[in-house]
Design a protein around this motif. Structure first.
Motif, short mmCIF file in Angstrom:
data_model
loop_
_atom_site.label_atom_id
_atom_site.label_comp_id
_atom_site.label_asym_id
_atom_site.label_seq_id
_atom_site.Cartn_x
_atom_site.Cartn_y
_atom_site.Cartn_z
N LEU A 8 0.62 -1.51 0.03
CA LEU A 8 0.01 -0.08 0.25
C LEU A 8 0.85 1.15 0.19
CD1 LEU A 8 -3.28 -1.03 2.33
CD2 LEU A 8 -3.07 -1.04 -0.38
N ALA A 9 2.17 1.03 -0.11
CA ALA A 9 2.69 2.12 0.14
C ALA A 9 2.50 2.90 -1.36
CB ALA A 9 4.38 1.65 -0.27
N SER A 10 3.01 4.54 -2.12
CA SER A 10 3.07 4.96 -2.85
C SER A 10 3.35 5.30 -3.04
CB SER A 10 2.10 6.76 -2.44
OG SER A 10 0.99 6.67 -1.15
N VAL A 11 3.92 5.14 -4.97
CA VAL A 11 4.75 4.92 -5.85
C VAL A 11 4.48 6.47 -6.83
CG1 VAL A 11 6.40 4.42 -7.81
CG2 VAL A 11 5.13 2.86 -5.33
N VAL A 12 5.14 7.07 -6.42
CA VAL A 12 5.39 8.64 -7.05
C VAL A 12 6.73 9.14 -8.14
CG1 VAL A 12 6.21 10.49 -5.49
CG2 VAL A 12 4.08 11.02 -7.52
N ALA A 13 6.93 8.79 -9.46
CA ALA A 13 7.87 9.62 -9.98
C ALA A 13 8.80 10.82 -9.50
CB ALA A 13 7.61 9.54 -11.58
N ARG A 38 7.96 -4.69 -6.86
CA ARG A 38 8.63 -4.70 -6.04
C ARG A 38 10.17 -4.63 -6.65
NH1 ARG A 38 6.19 -7.72 -1.09
NH2 ARG A 38 4.48 -6.75 -0.32
N VAL A 39 10.64 -5.35 -7.34
CA VAL A 39 12.20 -5.62 -7.76
C VAL A 39 12.11 -4.62 -8.90
CG1 VAL A 39 13.55 -7.12 -9.25
CG2 VAL A 39 12.66 -8.10 -7.45
N LEU A 40 11.63 -4.16 -9.32
CA LEU A 40 11.61 -2.93 -10.68
C LEU A 40 11.87 -1.86 -9.79
CD1 LEU A 40 8.99 -4.65 -13.67
CD2 LEU A 40 11.19 -4.16 -13.63
N LEU A 41 10.66 -1.73 -9.12
CA LEU A 41 10.64 -0.80 -7.67
C LEU A 41 11.93 -0.09 -7.70
CD1 LEU A 41 6.77 0.05 -6.85
CD2 LEU A 41 8.15 1.75 -8.08
N GLY A 42 12.76 -0.98 -6.62
CA GLY A 42 13.91 -1.15 -5.92
C GLY A 42 14.91 -0.44 -6.82
N ASP A 43 14.78 -1.01 -8.18
CA ASP A 43 15.48 -0.79 -9.48
C ASP A 43 15.51 0.73 -9.94
OD1 ASP A 43 17.07 -3.48 -9.92
OD2 ASP A 43 15.49 -2.97 -11.82
N LEU A 44 14.49 1.52 -9.81
CA LEU A 44 14.32 2.57 -10.22
C LEU A 44 14.70 4.00 -8.90
CD1 LEU A 44 10.64 2.42 -12.34
CD2 LEU A 44 12.41 2.74 -12.86
N LEU A 45 14.22 2.81 -7.46
CA LEU A 45 14.69 3.87 -6.70
C LEU A 45 16.41 3.96 -6.19
CD1 LEU A 45 12.55 2.09 -3.13
CD2 LEU A 45 12.57 4.61 -4.13
N HIS A 46 16.89 3.30 -6.96
CA HIS A 46 18.27 3.35 -6.77
C HIS A 46 18.99 4.03 -7.72
CE1 HIS A 46 22.71 1.72 -6.59
NE2 HIS A 46 22.59 1.73 -8.16
N TYR A 47 17.99 4.25 -8.34
CA TYR A 47 18.56 5.59 -9.90
C TYR A 47 17.81 6.57 -9.16
CZ TYR A 47 19.99 1.97 -12.84
OH TYR A 47 21.38 0.85 -13.46
N GLY A 48 16.74 6.83 -8.56
CA GLY A 48 16.77 7.58 -7.54
C GLY A 48 15.51 8.25 -8.71
N LEU A 49 14.76 6.99 -9.29
CA LEU A 49 13.79 8.15 -10.38
C LEU A 49 12.04 7.73 -9.71
CD1 LEU A 49 15.19 6.19 -13.80
CD2 LEU A 49 15.11 8.37 -12.83
N VAL A 50 12.48 7.56 -8.59
CA VAL A 50 11.11 7.12 -8.01
C VAL A 50 10.94 7.46 -6.72
CG1 VAL A 50 9.42 5.51 -9.47
CG2 VAL A 50 10.41 4.54 -7.57
N THR A 51 10.02 8.21 -5.48
CA THR A 51 9.80 8.20 -4.06
C THR A 51 9.23 6.98 -3.84
OG1 THR A 51 10.57 10.68 -4.70
CG2 THR A 51 9.54 9.33 -2.51
#
Length: 124
Positions: free
Chosen positions: A37-42, A85-98
């Motif tokens: 239920l975490a909120s994801v935003v680019a 979740r795996v893909l979001l981890g990648d995007l988090l690593h690159y700072g592309l999502v919060t």
């Protein structure tokens, strides 16, 4: 025939296995578990040159244009939550999502508080 259409069957839809989408990974590279239920935003930042973003990464970024829960993004992309979740981890690593954790249940407004607010507004 382009590589993009190589993995699509007109009747069955995409035939790429979820582990292939996540490049064989089953856990996110994020430091903490990403809640359903975490909120994801680019973040709106451009992708670094070293970032290897797949089509699914880019679709996830497009879906995260507005703050949305992880589970909703997974449903929209028609991918298992574990893969998202795996893909979001990648995007988090690159700072592309919060990713913001869900609001704890104990901080939500109670029925009594809401009634008091309504009564206060009616009194105005």
């Amino acid at each position: 025939m382009s590589r993009e259409h190589e993995w699509v069957d007109e009747e069955a839809g995409p035939v790429v296995r979820p582990y292939a989408v996540a490049r064989g990974r089953t856990r996110s590279s994020a430091t903490s578990e990403i809640d359903l239920l975490a909120s994801v935003v680019a973040s709106g930042l451009p992708a670094p040159a070293k970032a290897e973003l797949s089509v699914q990464h880019r679709r996830l970024l497009t879906g995260a244009g507005q703050s949305r829960p992880v589970v909703e993004l997974a449903a929209e992309l028609d991918l298992p939550v574990g893969v998202v979740r795996v893909l979001l981890g990648d995007l988090l690593h690159y700072g592309l999502v919060t990713v913001r954790p869900p609001v704890p249940k104990n901080t939500a407004a109670t029925e009594n508080l809401l009634r008091e607010v309504i009564n206060g507004l009616k009194a105005l």
